[in-house]
Design an enzyme around this catalytic site. Structure first.
Site, PDB file in Angstrom:
ATOM      1  N   ARG A  27       0.830  -1.217   0.000  1.00 22.67           N
ATOM      2  CA  ARG A  27       0.000   0.000   0.000  1.00 22.67           C
ATOM      3  C   ARG A  27       0.857   1.257   0.000  1.00 22.67           C
ATOM      4  NH1 ARG A  27      -5.235  -0.223   2.069  1.00 22.67           N
ATOM      5  NH2 ARG A  27      -4.937   1.884   2.823  1.00 22.67           N
ATOM      6  N   LYS A 495      -0.431   0.650 -18.386  1.00 22.05           N
ATOM      7  CA  LYS A 495       0.231  -0.513 -17.764  1.00 22.05           C
ATOM      8  C   LYS A 495       1.733  -0.470 -17.974  1.00 22.05           C
ATOM      9  CE  LYS A 495      -2.513  -1.939 -16.258  1.00 22.05           C
ATOM     10  NZ  LYS A 495      -2.995  -1.205 -15.100  1.00 22.05           N
ATOM     11  N   GLU A 498       3.378   2.336 -15.987  1.00 24.92           N
ATOM     12  CA  GLU A 498       3.391   2.096 -14.535  1.00 24.92           C
ATOM     13  C   GLU A 498       4.524   1.195 -14.112  1.00 24.92           C
ATOM     14  OE1 GLU A 498      -0.488   1.582 -12.159  1.00 24.92           O
ATOM     15  OE2 GLU A 498      -0.784   0.531 -14.049  1.00 24.92           O
TER      16      GLU A 498
END
Ligand code: AGP
Length: 618
Positions: A27, A495, A498
């Site tokens: 996270r 994608k 990233e």
């Protein structure tokens, strides 16, 4: 964003806190820390970097009396919002350390205190000493400022002055068994145990201890002593919150033998899509069954427009939904970036349904868009993966994705499951309008075949890995597509950006000659979505334009399409299908392509630099 773990019970808190942090590290992971209560003292340990650095700094906690005696503690992994990722800015933050004996309280926080500067000035005028640049430390000092002998009361008083979002856990030196947690806008999940309670910012840190969970609502404060939990509002009014079952298997949240969570989640997609559509397709009546929407055909047919709000991958999936709603149902539909929707005073009302798409169910911009749509009287529903998440609860109606936990920061199975469910929504809306049963059956059968079609794409993993080898050297790429396949170009470009850090831009194929074509040259490869269907011939023409300028072209083509194959330097074949189905199969192909390019470039993949799995700040 940040990860929070907290514990109160009969066991030593340290190992439970550290194991919880490991589960949450995806996270937010630029620093980490724990605070434990032992021998009437709060002991705070924190380090910059990964959780492993923190564990090294704590040392042999299993044979250390301080850690053996601690039964209450809080922990945090940070994704920096205010102040750089340093040890000083790491949580937990103490307060009241002016007196001998160390901090009177310690706090971990996920969220943003928007009025922290004004609060900080006031507290500095009261003589408070700050050690960090963070907004969170302001909150710890504000709580300590009000704290006399009732920690929950001091927290409630402080939080009433806070503008912004928080998910917090707090302990006090003179309350040895007490843990207080609270939330507004940042998730807090309370795992229920025998004589013990474990709290976290999401379920993945809890499921190894319990599957029974309570989800706090905004402005709830929970006072926890071992297994005893009292939940109150900020005005100290007792409230009851429902208990929910966490239905994830522990293995599901682990890597399952894959090198990265992302690859595991790419290969999980046939199963995830099956779970997303299970029980929701009526092949006999050629429609879908979406009880969670809480709308019958009469209510659906009265709706004039379906608006979709989301961010990132969820927004890209929403674009496929927009095309399908208009294509199948002939109904107005549009997608907006959630923050744009929220701040532009949108024209929306009671004849609209606003669908909020969010894997995490905690994205601040999407949550804000939900609240704005509700303010303007629209019907609001959620398409969310995480059960009990804020967006799922605040929309009050919607469809759970059932894709299972998506751990890798780069979203993969969430996208394909979101598209699968959006196609079901479009089918449902279409059958309440002019789509016939026979037409509906045909669409339903194609949606039902998605898992098998995706399995066939996954079989090409090695071939795609081979193609990826030729792309490692590039620093820039274009992705182009038309119609249903334009959102696939957007998602494919996102994608690879990233996870491989290659700069990639997506364009509608027809847009190339209106400027971007100036950049075409040998060092600018183009990925072209060439699946058979409307517009494919035109995109083939665009491919010729690219190759005439020496740009090498990777085509995603329909199996057996020799014309498309001949036009490209490399091809990835996906099963022949309608283009609305090809949005899923082609995306899976590009997920694998991006994964292998990133792997070959030695990128971290699951935790890309600067990114976090759930962006719970605006
Ligand atoms: C996608 O790979 C990214 N992780 C990001 O764009 C993500 O889709 C976006 O932040 C929205 O997240 P949500 O679906 O949890 O709301």
């Amino acid at each position: 964003m940040c990860g929070i773990v907290a514990y109160s019970g009969t066991k030593s808190a340290t190992p439970i806190l550290l194991n919880g942090l490991r589960k949450l590290e995806y996270r937010g992971y630029d620093s980490a820390g724990i605070a434990i209560h032992s021998d009437n003292t709060i002991h705070i340990y924190k380090e910059e970097g990964k959780v492993a650095n923190l564990i090294d700094s704590i040392g042999d906690y299993e044979n250390d009396a301080v850690h053996q005696q601690c039964h209450v503690g809080i922990a945090h992994t940070r994704w920096a919002t205010h102040g750089p990722p340093t040890k000083e800015n790491a949580h937990p933050h103490g307060a009241g350390f002016e007196e001998p004996g160390g901090s009177r309280i310690a706090l971990v926080h996920n969220g943003i205190i928007e009025n922290y500067r004004a609060l900080k000035s006031r507290l500095e005028a009261e003589g408070k000493v700050f050690l960090s640049d963070t907004d969170s430390e302001v909150l710890s000092h504000l709580i300590e400022f009000y704290y006399t002998d009732d920690l929950a009361k001091a927290i409630s008083t402080a939080l009433k002055e806070v503008q912004g979002t928080f998910g917090i856990a707090c302990i006090a030196k003179d309350q040895p068994d007490m843990l207080v947690v609270a939330r507004r806008g940042s998730p807090i999940v309370i795992g229920l145990g025998e004589d013990q309670t474990i709290v976290a910012s999401d379920a993945s840190a809890i499921i190894s201890h319990t599957r029974q969970a309570v989800y706090l609502d905004d402005n709830d404060v929970a006072i926890i002593r071992g297994g005893k939990i009292d939940i109150k509002t900020l005005d100290a009014k007792p409230v009851q919150r429902d208990t929910a079952d966490i239905d994830w298997s522990e293995g599901a949240a682990e890597k399952g033998g894959y090198e990265h969570y992302m690859l595991k989640e790419i290969f999980e997609q046939p199963t995830a899509i099956r779970n997303s559509i299970r029980g929701r397709i009526d092949l006999d009546r050629g429609t879908s069954v979406l009880a969670g929407l809480g709308l019958d055909s009469r209510e659906i047919v009265d709706l004039q427009r379906l608006l979709i709000v989301g961010c990132g991958t969820s927004m890209n999936a929403g674009l496929v939904g927009e095309y399908a709603i208009e294509d199948f149902a002939g109904m107005l539909s549009e997608v907006e970036q959630a923050a744009e929707f929220r701040y532009r005073n949108p024209i929306v009302g009671s004849k609209d349904i606003v669908l909020a798409i969010s894997q995490s169910g905690e994205t601040a911009d999407t949550l804000a868009a939900v609240r704005e749509a509700q303010e303007k009287g629209a019907l609001v529903a959620g398409l969310v993966n995480v059960v009990g998440s804020t967006i799922a609860r605040e929309t009050g109606r919607g469809i759970y994705l059932h894709a299972g936990p998506e751990i890798s920061v780069a979203s993969t199975k969430a996208f394909t499951c979101q598209v699968s469910v959006l196609l079901l929504i479009a089918l449902k809306f279409a059958r309440s309008r002019r789509l016939s049963r026979e037409q509906g059956i045909k669409i339903a059968e194609e949606i039902n075949s998605l898992p098998e079609l995706v399995e066939r794409v996954l079989e090409q993993n090695d071939a795609i890995a081979k193609i990826a080898e030729d792309f490692v050297k590039f620093d820039n790429m274009f992705y182009i597509g038309r119609g249903y396949l334009f959102p696939v170009a957007l998602e494919g470009a996102l994608k690879i950006k990233e996870i491989s850090y290659i700069h990639a831009e997506a364009y509608h194929a027809a847009e190339l000659k209106h400027g971007p074509i100036a950049l075409l040259e040998e060092s600018m490869p183009v990925v072209a979505l060439l699946n058979a269907g409307p517009g494919m011939e035109k995109t083939l023409g665009n491919v010729e334009e690219c190759r005439a300028r020496k740009s090498p072209v990777l085509g995603v083509i329909s199996e057996g399409d020799e014309d498309a194959r001949a036009a490209c330097d490399w091809v990835i074949e996906v099963p022949q299908s309608s283009q609305f189905i090809a949005t899923v199969t082609s995306t899976v192909a590009l997920q694998l392509f991006s994964y292998h390019v990133a792997r070959l470039r030695g990128c971290p993949i699951d935790q890309p630099r600067n990114l976090a799995k759930s962006v719970t700040v605006e």
